[in-house]
Design a protein around this motif. Structure first.
Motif, PDB file in Angstrom:
ATOM      1  N   ARG A 110      36.455 -17.861  57.552  1.00  0.00           N
ATOM      2  CA  ARG A 110      36.778 -16.619  58.459  1.00  0.00           C
ATOM      3  C   ARG A 110      36.515 -15.329  57.790  1.00  0.00           C
ATOM      4  O   ARG A 110      36.458 -15.111  56.640  1.00  0.00           O
ATOM      5  N   VAL A 111      35.871 -14.524  58.779  1.00  0.00           N
ATOM      6  CA  VAL A 111      35.117 -13.276  58.518  1.00  0.00           C
ATOM      7  C   VAL A 111      35.933 -12.304  59.046  1.00  0.00           C
ATOM      8  O   VAL A 111      36.160 -12.176  60.328  1.00  0.00           O
ATOM      9  N   TYR A 112      36.271 -11.261  58.316  1.00  0.00           N
ATOM     10  CA  TYR A 112      36.832  -9.911  58.879  1.00  0.00           C
ATOM     11  C   TYR A 112      35.970  -8.592  58.848  1.00  0.00           C
ATOM     12  O   TYR A 112      35.312  -8.747  57.645  1.00  0.00           O
ATOM     13  N   ASN A 116      36.269   2.216  60.936  1.00  0.00           N
ATOM     14  CA  ASN A 116      37.252   3.308  60.697  1.00  0.00           C
ATOM     15  C   ASN A 116      37.918   3.609  62.229  1.00  0.00           C
ATOM     16  O   ASN A 116      39.059   4.495  61.961  1.00  0.00           O
ATOM     17  N   LEU A 117      36.957   3.476  63.269  1.00  0.00           N
ATOM     18  CA  LEU A 117      37.565   3.918  64.530  1.00  0.00           C
ATOM     19  C   LEU A 117      38.098   2.927  65.325  1.00  0.00           C
ATOM     20  O   LEU A 117      39.072   3.120  66.133  1.00  0.00           O
ATOM     21  N   HIS A 118      37.450   1.860  65.139  1.00  0.00           N
ATOM     22  CA  HIS A 118      37.658   0.711  66.147  1.00  0.00           C
ATOM     23  C   HIS A 118      38.525  -0.365  65.789  1.00  0.00           C
ATOM     24  O   HIS A 118      38.500  -1.584  66.170  1.00  0.00           O
ATOM     25  N   GLY A 119      39.001  -0.279  64.501  1.00  0.00           N
ATOM     26  CA  GLY A 119      39.794  -1.327  63.653  1.00  0.00           C
ATOM     27  C   GLY A 119      39.436  -2.550  63.363  1.00  0.00           C
ATOM     28  O   GLY A 119      38.100  -2.831  63.009  1.00  0.00           O
ATOM     29  N   LEU A 120      40.024  -3.614  63.616  1.00  0.00           N
ATOM     30  CA  LEU A 120      39.744  -5.090  62.782  1.00  0.00           C
ATOM     31  C   LEU A 120      39.009  -5.849  63.877  1.00  0.00           C
ATOM     32  O   LEU A 120      39.589  -6.106  64.985  1.00  0.00           O
ATOM     33  N   TRP A 121      37.967  -6.630  63.225  1.00  0.00           N
ATOM     34  CA  TRP A 121      37.115  -7.669  64.099  1.00  0.00           C
ATOM     35  C   TRP A 121      37.002  -8.985  63.100  1.00  0.00           C
ATOM     36  O   TRP A 121      37.009  -8.914  62.083  1.00  0.00           O
ATOM     37  N   THR A 122      36.893  -9.842  64.025  1.00  0.00           N
ATOM     38  CA  THR A 122      36.666 -11.379  63.229  1.00  0.00           C
ATOM     39  C   THR A 122      35.814 -12.291  63.817  1.00  0.00           C
ATOM     40  O   THR A 122      35.448 -12.253  65.063  1.00  0.00           O
ATOM     41  N   ALA A 123      35.242 -13.003  63.021  1.00  0.00           N
ATOM     42  CA  ALA A 123      34.594 -14.256  63.586  1.00  0.00           C
ATOM     43  C   ALA A 123      34.808 -15.319  62.588  1.00  0.00           C
ATOM     44  O   ALA A 123      34.980 -14.978  61.409  1.00  0.00           O
TER      45      ALA A 123
END
Ligand SMILES: [Fe+2]
Length: 125
Positions: A110-112, A116-123
């Protein structure tokens, strides 16, 4: 479990992840911290979802399929991977490219990534 739980302070932007998942409420600047929900689809040309290339035990991560800006006002602060109990962070600055490479083990990863402006994302790979 290949998931991390992140909390952020809406006031000072302190950001933490749960090393141990206790039952207490996290408080910063005298108010409850906000649990971050990771996005996995990005309408803005996929510039936040981590793009993953896996070759054996090397995982190359680029944020994202369209490279994210890296300027002081808007940049990817860090990229992290998690495989079971093995967590890795690559901390970035606006002088870096929005990329990192990690040594990984066989199995799902799992990758995160955090903007700084648009927050947390994952794949996941
Ligand atoms: Fe962004």
């Amino acid at each position: 479990m290949n998931e991390l739980t992140f909390y952020e302070c809406d006031i000072c932007k302190n950001l933490v992840y749960l090393v141990n998942d206790g039952k207490g409420k996290l408080v910063c600047c005298n108010q409850p911290m906000t649990k971050l929900e990771a996005g996995s689809e990005d309408a803005s040309h996929e510039k936040h979802v981590p793009a993953l290339t896996r070759d054996g035990n090397v995982l190359d991560v680029v944020v994202g399929s369209v490279e994210h800006p890296m300027i002081p006002q808007h940049y990817i602060m860090w990229i992290a991977t998690v495989q079971g109990d093995h967590v890795q962070f690559a901390h970035l600055t606006p002088n870096d490219e929005p990329k990192a490479s990690f040594n990984i083990s066989p199995g799902d990863v799992r990758v995160y990534a955090h903007c700084n402006l648009h927050g947390l994302w994952t794949a996941e790979a």
